[in-house]
Design a protein around this motif. Sequence first.
Motif, PDB file in Angstrom:
ATOM      1  N   ALA A 127     -14.024  17.417  17.960  1.00  0.00           N
ATOM      2  CA  ALA A 127     -13.771  17.425  16.641  1.00  0.00           C
ATOM      3  C   ALA A 127     -15.163  17.019  15.716  1.00  0.00           C
ATOM      4  N   GLY A 130     -17.190  20.518  16.608  1.00  0.00           N
ATOM      5  CA  GLY A 130     -17.121  21.819  16.046  1.00  0.00           C
ATOM      6  C   GLY A 130     -15.623  21.654  15.730  1.00  0.00           C
ATOM      7  N   HIS A 131     -15.069  22.821  15.325  1.00  0.00           N
ATOM      8  CA  HIS A 131     -13.746  23.043  14.863  1.00  0.00           C
ATOM      9  C   HIS A 131     -12.744  22.982  16.194  1.00  0.00           C
ATOM     10  N   VAL A 132     -11.592  22.408  15.981  1.00  0.00           N
ATOM     11  CA  VAL A 132     -10.913  22.225  17.174  1.00  0.00           C
ATOM     12  C   VAL A 132      -9.470  22.821  16.880  1.00  0.00           C
ATOM     13  N   VAL A 133      -8.861  23.672  17.665  1.00  0.00           N
ATOM     14  CA  VAL A 133      -7.390  23.979  17.666  1.00  0.00           C
ATOM     15  C   VAL A 133      -6.790  23.544  18.993  1.00  0.00           C
ATOM     16  N   VAL A 134      -5.629  22.718  19.028  1.00  0.00           N
ATOM     17  CA  VAL A 134      -4.995  22.356  20.082  1.00  0.00           C
ATOM     18  C   VAL A 134      -3.618  23.064  20.360  1.00  0.00           C
ATOM     19  N   CYS A 135      -3.314  23.689  21.413  1.00  0.00           N
ATOM     20  CA  CYS A 135      -2.057  24.345  21.403  1.00  0.00           C
ATOM     21  C   CYS A 135      -1.262  24.128  22.398  1.00  0.00           C
ATOM     22  N   ASP A 146       0.610  32.201  17.202  1.00  0.00           N
ATOM     23  CA  ASP A 146       0.244  30.825  16.425  1.00  0.00           C
ATOM     24  C   ASP A 146      -1.051  30.360  16.806  1.00  0.00           C
ATOM     25  N   LEU A 147      -1.601  30.745  17.950  1.00  0.00           N
ATOM     26  CA  LEU A 147      -2.907  30.341  18.390  1.00  0.00           C
ATOM     27  C   LEU A 147      -4.016  31.000  17.582  1.00  0.00           C
ATOM     28  N   SER A 150      -3.676  29.902  13.847  1.00  0.00           N
ATOM     29  CA  SER A 150      -4.498  28.340  13.869  1.00  0.00           C
ATOM     30  C   SER A 150      -5.933  28.509  13.705  1.00  0.00           C
ATOM     31  N   ASN A 153      -7.680  29.166  10.378  1.00  0.00           N
ATOM     32  CA  ASN A 153      -7.792  27.829   9.679  1.00  0.00           C
ATOM     33  C   ASN A 153      -9.299  27.719   9.434  1.00  0.00           C
ATOM     34  N   VAL A 154     -10.184  28.280  10.285  1.00  0.00           N
ATOM     35  CA  VAL A 154     -11.549  27.860  10.293  1.00  0.00           C
ATOM     36  C   VAL A 154     -12.024  28.540   9.200  1.00  0.00           C
ATOM     37  N   PRO A 155     -12.707  27.812   8.147  1.00  0.00           N
ATOM     38  CA  PRO A 155     -13.445  28.511   7.005  1.00  0.00           C
ATOM     39  C   PRO A 155     -14.353  29.736   7.323  1.00  0.00           C
ATOM     40  N   LYS A 184     -23.053  28.118  12.795  1.00  0.00           N
ATOM     41  CA  LYS A 184     -23.157  26.948  13.367  1.00  0.00           C
ATOM     42  C   LYS A 184     -22.141  26.128  14.240  1.00  0.00           C
ATOM     43  N   ARG A 185     -21.128  26.173  13.583  1.00  0.00           N
ATOM     44  CA  ARG A 185     -20.022  25.358  14.339  1.00  0.00           C
ATOM     45  C   ARG A 185     -19.345  25.917  15.551  1.00  0.00           C
TER      46      ARG A 185
ATOM     47  N   THR B  14       3.578  23.933  17.548  1.00  0.00           N
ATOM     48  CA  THR B  14       2.993  24.772  18.941  1.00  0.00           C
ATOM     49  C   THR B  14       1.334  24.716  18.687  1.00  0.00           C
ATOM     50  N   THR B  15       0.776  24.605  17.426  1.00  0.00           N
ATOM     51  CA  THR B  15      -0.665  24.396  17.595  1.00  0.00           C
ATOM     52  C   THR B  15      -1.085  23.479  16.602  1.00  0.00           C
ATOM     53  N   ILE B  16      -2.133  23.022  16.542  1.00  0.00           N
ATOM     54  CA  ILE B  16      -2.459  21.711  15.433  1.00  0.00           C
ATOM     55  C   ILE B  16      -4.083  22.211  15.580  1.00  0.00           C
ATOM     56  N   TYR B  17      -4.500  22.479  14.251  1.00  0.00           N
ATOM     57  CA  TYR B  17      -5.861  22.547  13.844  1.00  0.00           C
ATOM     58  C   TYR B  17      -6.424  21.021  13.414  1.00  0.00           C
ATOM     59  N   ILE B  18      -7.683  20.913  13.910  1.00  0.00           N
ATOM     60  CA  ILE B  18      -8.357  19.801  13.542  1.00  0.00           C
ATOM     61  C   ILE B  18      -9.550  20.381  13.033  1.00  0.00           C
ATOM     62  N   TYR B  20     -13.539  20.209  11.531  1.00  0.00           N
ATOM     63  CA  TYR B  20     -14.729  19.713  12.068  1.00  0.00           C
ATOM     64  C   TYR B  20     -15.078  18.272  11.468  1.00  0.00           C
ATOM     65  N   ASP B  28     -28.218  23.890  14.364  1.00  0.00           N
ATOM     66  CA  ASP B  28     -27.546  24.613  15.277  1.00  0.00           C
ATOM     67  C   ASP B  28     -26.628  24.004  16.282  1.00  0.00           C
TER      68      ASP B  28
END
Lengths: 416, 730
Positions: A127, A130-135, A146-147, A150, A153-155, A184-185, B14-18, B20, B28
Amino acid sequence: MDDLPTATPSRRKRKGKASDNLENNVVSNIIVQTSFDAYFTYTSARPQTSTNVFSHLVLPLSTEEYADAIENMKGPKHIEPRLISESSRMTLFSRFLCELNEGFNILCYGFGSKRRVLNQFAVDYCAKAGHVVVCNGFQPDFSMKDLLNSIENVPGIQALELSSTTIEKQTQRIYDYFAQSTQKRHLYIIIHNVDAAPIRTLKAKSLLSLLALNPRIHIIASIDHINAPLLWSTSEASTRKPAAQESIPTRGFAWLWHDLTTLASYDFELAFTDKSSISGAHGGGARRKTDTMLAQNATAMSETAALHILASVTQKAKKLFALLGAKQLESIEDAGEGVAVNDLQQFGLGYDILFNAARDNFVATNDTALRSLLGEFRDHGLVLSAQGASSGGEILWIPLRKERLSSVIKSIQSEQ
Amino acid sequence: MIGSMVNFEDINQTTIYIPYSGPDDDSDTPSDIPFPAPPLKERDFLDGHELRLKAYRVAWDKCLTRVQSIVKTLHAPVVSDVAMQVQESYSKVLPGLPYPELPVFCVTNLSGSTSFLNDVSKCLEVDAGVSEGQASTFAVHLHPSDCANVSNGMKAIITGFIERDSGLDQVKHRPATSLANFDINLLVAWYKALKETATYSSAPPKLVLILHDFEQFDPATMQDIFYILRYVPSPFFPYSLISLSCSGKALQLPLVFILLLSTPPIPSYLQTTYPHSTLSLLRITHCVVPSGPKVLEEVLLKTFFDIEFEPCVFIGPAILEYLMDYFTRYNSSIDGLITTLQISYLKHFTSEPMSLLVLETPSVNYFSEADAFSLLDALLTRLLAPSEQSPSSTDASDWQEQSIPSLVKLMDETRAQFYVHSLKFRLGFRILLIIQGFMTKQGYKGLNWDEGSTGSGLCDVMVDALRGNLTRDVKYLGTMVKKFKVQQLHSLLNELHPYFRDMPTHVRVQVEAAWTKIIFLRNTLPKNDDDASTAGKEAVSEFGEWLIEYLNDLILPLDESLLWDVWYTGNSTFPSEVINPSVRASLLSGLLRPLEFGDSSLAENDAQQDTETLWQLPDTNILFRRYLDSGKMINIYDWLESFQAVLDTQKEELKNVGDVPAKGSRSKIGANGKGKKKQVSADEDDEEKWKVEVQARFMRALHELDYLGFIKHTGRKPDHVMRTVFNVTD
């Protein structure tokens, strides 16, 4: 109580003897026994097992009983592997992240649930990068959609054009978004149980293999099944991420394997399995939830379920139930020790006897009334019936074991 | 902080978004990239990991670029061949065919390298750009999952072409008024429109379909797709019976297939799998991308044994041996090879603290800081340690004179020395190769290198060279040269001369003497044997002697250099489990010996009383032990009973260990006459509870074993399961 431990060694001895004989026979022919030889040795011998049938001898546990028992269980202390102790965890995680940034994806194997460790890695390290998705791939109703949803959600992703809403297009859009050199992320995808049924499909694998080789998407996955490595061919598993100057998106995984034996239990992963069925966890525990519900053993009536049904019926019906229950308890008591207590049919009550008792207690005065009262219970499986073998009449019984039944009846009586 | 926000324990998610949560800057890459610290902390200092990461990046980039360019050169002939044939595929059609054929290129790529395809597509595009007369190409990539059935396959092909940026205005398709997106007529219409635009009117593009992993495509589906596409005949086809029969499709599509195969060209997968009726629709051309041990040899030779390229870090014999083994046995793909090299580099830079010195010595300021002392100390010890040959050459006074700047200077000199050493080594190896090549050309057996006992030929020689085992070979070659005729020596010198002549200047400086000698000898050696037999012979034998001495001087193992472990991985082994793991073994040892994963002190205690401690193991492990005791089929009820027996022991043992006060209280109740009856019923309750607990624990462990794949439900016998794993003790 005391004789049990001694009983086991003798059982073991017998078994040991059998396998010794087996081995002695084999030793003469085979110099070094391999797994293949072992397989054939076992297969050639007639399997000798007793005629005990588990489902006849043991009543299935209800969910509450199971949960209660596991919660209160007193086992030996949990073993904490050195590898994931607090101090070495940091080293491990920094190694993971370094390898991810070097263009590899990580696959963790070994015995024990890796969920907690990887979740910690997601929060503490990924985190921040970068952005994280846990499935949770092990969940029965997990789907690739679903994945992908999810990840969206990254802007910024949703700003890109999407020509159709199929998962292929969605994946392509995500790929394109992260392939932009201005992005970048990075994105870190943690997949618990990438060997689970929903992700094993050809389609899901192909979508994942596209994402896996994006230079700004990193995958950390875990596997538990012993044959999980067969999911990927050598070339799939070793295909590298395309170099910066290459333009064609390739598919593959670029796995680096890490042993992450945690010895932790799989309770969370197996939360959806049917605890009353011996094959409840088969197929990776990833059966559809509805399937699980359907597969619930009809005889496994739980106390709460019984109380729920009883709460919605009339006073008369309740009285009838208490009557039948009391009779059943009585005949169980009479049978005493030594009789297999799990086959409840033998303690059932003949319909005629029940009818007489019901009339005496002013519960039902005629056959129709009694049948309508019983109908409600039968529909919900709280009362079962069968044709009696000897008398020829109908036998009725409640599929609840002794102690459950008595506590249900107690609670009815306390209400009245 | 995030941890508290994210709920991982919600069983319905089922999925979780975290999102940044790092620093909000625009760099970069994240500023603080962790680079694992080496296990030896003594010689490290605070900023060490940053310096090492920097050094690693430079070193690896250099190596990777080199390997990629070698591979590219290897692929180049096939690439240009394929590209050219694709361009010409519709210009040289055999006249008089009864029906049109689809041009198909079967590319056998055993090395599985993706860079090949990139090169091909680049080549196709470049061709289009350079010569305007030629048609450009539109390529669509298809993967097995795209073609699960015919309509999906057609859809993927058609939308693949239509949705690309071709200069046509994007039209919004309305389902009611437009053709379905799997209808071939849609593609025909699109192509017609494309041809009418200004850009493509003169040279309509070829439509190239690239099918990845062709073996994975369903043959039945592909047959149908070939069949459908064949019915849209080529515009260049002179006459067509088909186009007469379906006159509506007067316009035709120039389709070209490139099939990527990873099976050997003979027997061809296409020919063995597809029926003749399909094959007759195709005009097949086979191309083979170079692969196999030769590629490995070429890459290693040109990366680590080439005088024109100097890698920052050299790979040692142990890693090289592993690489050869892995390449020949498991995975002979270029990607696997590159990954192996990268992991070796990564390992070198993460496990060797001094690797931060690979490229440059940190400035004096770095060393002046307090935490650099340990590194400084280690360096001093290594650099100024008395050498074995002349122990008296250094003394204590030398140490005192050392200042940090002088140490930095000394370090720089050592680095230069190492690279000179490595250069000489590579040069010696190359000269040896030239002479060996010359021998074989002359018809001598030479050193018998190609038939190495392990079959990998030159790679074994590289390992020998790094280990310093080539002395005998050098001597043998020298002796052979000594026996040369003057004429033969001339030819040899003529081979060596251009090699020396074409060397880069900085290399030639190192071999000035040898270069002079070769020129001198070449000029003074009698032209043939008759002129001066003794003089000639003497010269030949003297040259042989010199050669032995010279080569032995050059080919010195790299680990004889000072501080070699900075630039050379030496005998450190490759962490093979990272790319070739033993998942099964790990899982089984987790189940069989869980205590050994715990604290080492604990494991030692338990090792002594291994068999007695079954009850100390977690439930799943106990159940697994019982699983191993059983035959092929397991009766679940018996399994439960044997499991319960262990749990009973466990209960007793646990009670004995910690539950002394509980015992006391129980005896109190027992002494009370009134409580006796109560106790009996309480015991019964306990008994019942215990049974339920055992059953629950059994189910839990059983489900876990099932989850791990140890159980097969056959349904052959009621409530029996089958073992899937046998004989795990080996």
